[in-house]
Design a protein around this motif. Sequence first.
Motif, PDB file in Angstrom:
ATOM      1  N   ARG A   1       2.266  10.959   2.550  1.00 44.33           N
ATOM      2  CA  ARG A   1       1.058  11.418   1.865  1.00 44.33           C
ATOM      3  C   ARG A   1       0.026  10.291   1.818  1.00 44.33           C
ATOM      4  N   VAL A   2      -1.222  10.687   1.784  1.00 42.69           N
ATOM      5  CA  VAL A   2      -2.324   9.753   1.591  1.00 42.69           C
ATOM      6  C   VAL A   2      -3.068  10.200   0.345  1.00 42.69           C
ATOM      7  N   ASP A   3      -3.048   9.350  -0.663  1.00 43.72           N
ATOM      8  CA  ASP A   3      -3.714   9.654  -1.942  1.00 43.72           C
ATOM      9  C   ASP A   3      -3.357  11.054  -2.449  1.00 43.72           C
ATOM     10  N   GLY A   4      -2.073  11.396  -2.372  1.00 39.54           N
ATOM     11  CA  GLY A   4      -1.583  12.662  -2.899  1.00 39.54           C
ATOM     12  C   GLY A   4      -1.663  13.844  -1.947  1.00 39.54           C
TER      13      GLY A   4
ATOM     14  N   GLU B   1       4.330   3.429  -1.430  1.00 40.13           N
ATOM     15  CA  GLU B   1       5.307   3.618  -2.501  1.00 40.13           C
ATOM     16  C   GLU B   1       6.253   4.723  -2.055  1.00 40.13           C
TER      17      GLU B   1
ATOM     18  N   THR C   1      -1.808   4.337  -0.172  1.00 42.00           N
ATOM     19  CA  THR C   1      -3.051   4.242  -0.936  1.00 42.00           C
ATOM     20  C   THR C   1      -4.084   3.349  -0.262  1.00 42.00           C
TER      21      THR C   1
ATOM     22  N   TYR D   1       0.828  -1.212   0.000  1.00 44.66           N
ATOM     23  CA  TYR D   1       0.000   0.000   0.000  1.00 44.66           C
ATOM     24  C   TYR D   1       0.860   1.260   0.000  1.00 44.66           C
TER      25      TYR D   1
ATOM     26  N   GLU E   1       4.064   7.502  -0.246  1.00 47.47           N
ATOM     27  CA  GLU E   1       2.658   7.625  -0.649  1.00 47.47           C
ATOM     28  C   GLU E   1       1.905   6.384  -0.177  1.00 47.47           C
TER      29      GLU E   1
END
Length: 156
Positions: free
Chosen positions: A120-123, A7, A32, A5, A30
């Motif tokens: 970050r979470v989803d950008g 990256e 996701t 999950y 990151e």
Amino acid sequence: MRRDYFELDVANVDWVDEDGDPEKPNVTIEFTGAAAELEDRLTDRDGNRLDASETDATFRLTDDVDDPDAGGVVAVTNRITGEFVLELNQDADDVLQFVRAARRYGEATGDDGQYRVEIRVDGEQLVVYEKSTFLVYSEDGDLLRSHSLIPSGIEL
């Protein structure tokens, strides 16, 4: 949370090999997956977000450090509880290049925060930490001091 999950992306490390001007190395992680679980792991018992001094960044090799295809696990842990905040698989060469760049940046600038970690979470930016320690361990769990980033004056 599953390792896949996450990256990891690094920036500002090429200047070392290119003999360029020092730039603070930056790692962006990151995520996701389910944001609530990661946010919970980044929060202390009082509901406050963990700060940089309450987290540790490490890399544990899963192969011999001299193996050209060596890999390992990058981890961010809660320094107070010892619990993992996150883990992800990464090539050893990439991590060791990052540590070298952070060391050289600190030497060149005298800056306490020798690298930056952004999660970050989803950008969307969740946390940013300025860090000066990054510990690297062998596949047997031994600290590899020569491959780690340990500020002067720190005794382990």
